[in-house]
Write a protein that holds these residues in place. Sequence first.
Motif, PDB file in Angstrom:
ATOM      1  N   THR A  70       0.830  -1.204   0.000  1.00 20.04           N
ATOM      2  CA  THR A  70       0.000   0.000   0.000  1.00 20.04           C
ATOM      3  C   THR A  70       0.864   1.254   0.000  1.00 20.04           C
ATOM      4  O   THR A  70       0.611   2.202  -0.759  1.00 20.04           O
ATOM      5  CB  THR A  70      -0.934   0.013   1.221  1.00 20.04           C
ATOM      6  OG1 THR A  70      -1.683  -1.200   1.242  1.00 20.04           O
ATOM      7  CG2 THR A  70      -1.881   1.200   1.191  1.00 20.04           C
ATOM      8  N   ILE A  93      -5.779  12.929  -0.908  1.00 24.13           N
ATOM      9  CA  ILE A  93      -4.805  12.374   0.037  1.00 24.13           C
ATOM     10  C   ILE A  93      -3.562  13.246   0.055  1.00 24.13           C
ATOM     11  O   ILE A  93      -2.850  13.346  -0.944  1.00 24.13           O
ATOM     12  CB  ILE A  93      -4.401  10.938  -0.372  1.00 24.13           C
ATOM     13  CG1 ILE A  93      -5.615  10.027  -0.426  1.00 24.13           C
ATOM     14  CG2 ILE A  93      -3.337  10.390   0.575  1.00 24.13           C
ATOM     15  CD1 ILE A  93      -5.322   8.653  -0.996  1.00 24.13           C
ATOM     16  N   ASN A 140       0.070  11.830   4.564  1.00 23.38           N
ATOM     17  CA  ASN A 140      -0.811  10.812   5.150  1.00 23.38           C
ATOM     18  C   ASN A 140      -0.598   9.415   4.583  1.00 23.38           C
ATOM     19  O   ASN A 140      -1.309   8.484   4.969  1.00 23.38           O
ATOM     20  CB  ASN A 140      -2.281  11.203   4.954  1.00 23.38           C
ATOM     21  CG  ASN A 140      -2.703  12.314   5.877  1.00 23.38           C
ATOM     22  OD1 ASN A 140      -1.969  12.699   6.780  1.00 23.38           O
ATOM     23  ND2 ASN A 140      -3.890  12.838   5.635  1.00 23.38           N
ATOM     24  N   ARG A 177       0.201   6.725   7.277  1.00 27.92           N
ATOM     25  CA  ARG A 177      -0.956   6.430   8.117  1.00 27.92           C
ATOM     26  C   ARG A 177      -1.975   5.583   7.362  1.00 27.92           C
ATOM     27  O   ARG A 177      -2.522   4.621   7.902  1.00 27.92           O
ATOM     28  CB  ARG A 177      -1.616   7.730   8.603  1.00 27.92           C
ATOM     29  CG  ARG A 177      -2.820   7.497   9.516  1.00 27.92           C
ATOM     30  CD  ARG A 177      -3.496   8.790   9.916  1.00 27.92           C
ATOM     31  NE  ARG A 177      -3.934   9.598   8.780  1.00 27.92           N
ATOM     32  CZ  ARG A 177      -5.069   9.389   8.088  1.00 27.92           C
ATOM     33  NH1 ARG A 177      -5.858   8.403   8.397  1.00 27.92           N
ATOM     34  NH2 ARG A 177      -5.388  10.190   7.086  1.00 27.92           N
ATOM     35  N   LEU A 178      -2.222   5.930   6.108  1.00 24.70           N
ATOM     36  CA  LEU A 178      -3.179   5.165   5.304  1.00 24.70           C
ATOM     37  C   LEU A 178      -2.691   3.735   5.065  1.00 24.70           C
ATOM     38  O   LEU A 178      -3.485   2.785   5.091  1.00 24.70           O
ATOM     39  CB  LEU A 178      -3.428   5.867   3.975  1.00 24.70           C
ATOM     40  CG  LEU A 178      -4.203   7.177   4.074  1.00 24.70           C
ATOM     41  CD1 LEU A 178      -4.212   7.891   2.724  1.00 24.70           C
ATOM     42  CD2 LEU A 178      -5.614   6.929   4.555  1.00 24.70           C
ATOM     43  N   GLU A 191      -3.280   1.831   8.274  1.00 19.48           N
ATOM     44  CA  GLU A 191      -4.698   1.508   8.420  1.00 19.48           C
ATOM     45  C   GLU A 191      -5.097   0.349   7.503  1.00 19.48           C
ATOM     46  O   GLU A 191      -5.854  -0.529   7.909  1.00 19.48           O
ATOM     47  CB  GLU A 191      -5.565   2.730   8.113  1.00 19.48           C
ATOM     48  CG  GLU A 191      -5.503   3.793   9.172  1.00 19.48           C
ATOM     49  CD  GLU A 191      -6.285   5.044   8.797  1.00 19.48           C
ATOM     50  OE1 GLU A 191      -6.982   5.048   7.745  1.00 19.48           O
ATOM     51  OE2 GLU A 191      -6.225   6.027   9.550  1.00 19.48           O
ATOM     52  N   ALA A 192      -4.577   0.346   6.291  1.00 14.82           N
ATOM     53  CA  ALA A 192      -4.882  -0.744   5.356  1.00 14.82           C
ATOM     54  C   ALA A 192      -4.341  -2.079   5.901  1.00 14.82           C
ATOM     55  O   ALA A 192      -4.998  -3.113   5.787  1.00 14.82           O
ATOM     56  CB  ALA A 192      -4.293  -0.455   3.996  1.00 14.82           C
TER      57      ALA A 192
END
Length: 74
Positions: free
Chosen positions: A41, A58, A62, A65-66, A69-70
């Motif tokens: 990711t 986006i 970030n 962080r993304l 989260e994924a």
Amino acid sequence: MATTRSLIGSEIIPDALRSFFHQKRDQLRRSLAHRKVFRKTYYELSVLSDRDLADLGIPRSNIRRLAQEAADVE
């Protein structure tokens, strides 16, 4: 006829070690799978241009962080 098996002291330790080994092995597999999703990711988002990221809404800051989260969802 049913048979039962009782564990004597010399059998308890190998069973406990086997259980510990399997827990650690499963933990390592989950960790590696988590890391694989994170890296994929992160890479896919980081190669996008600033314009593409802006189109997606986006900010470049970030991406980490993304990706985290994924990976947590998996």
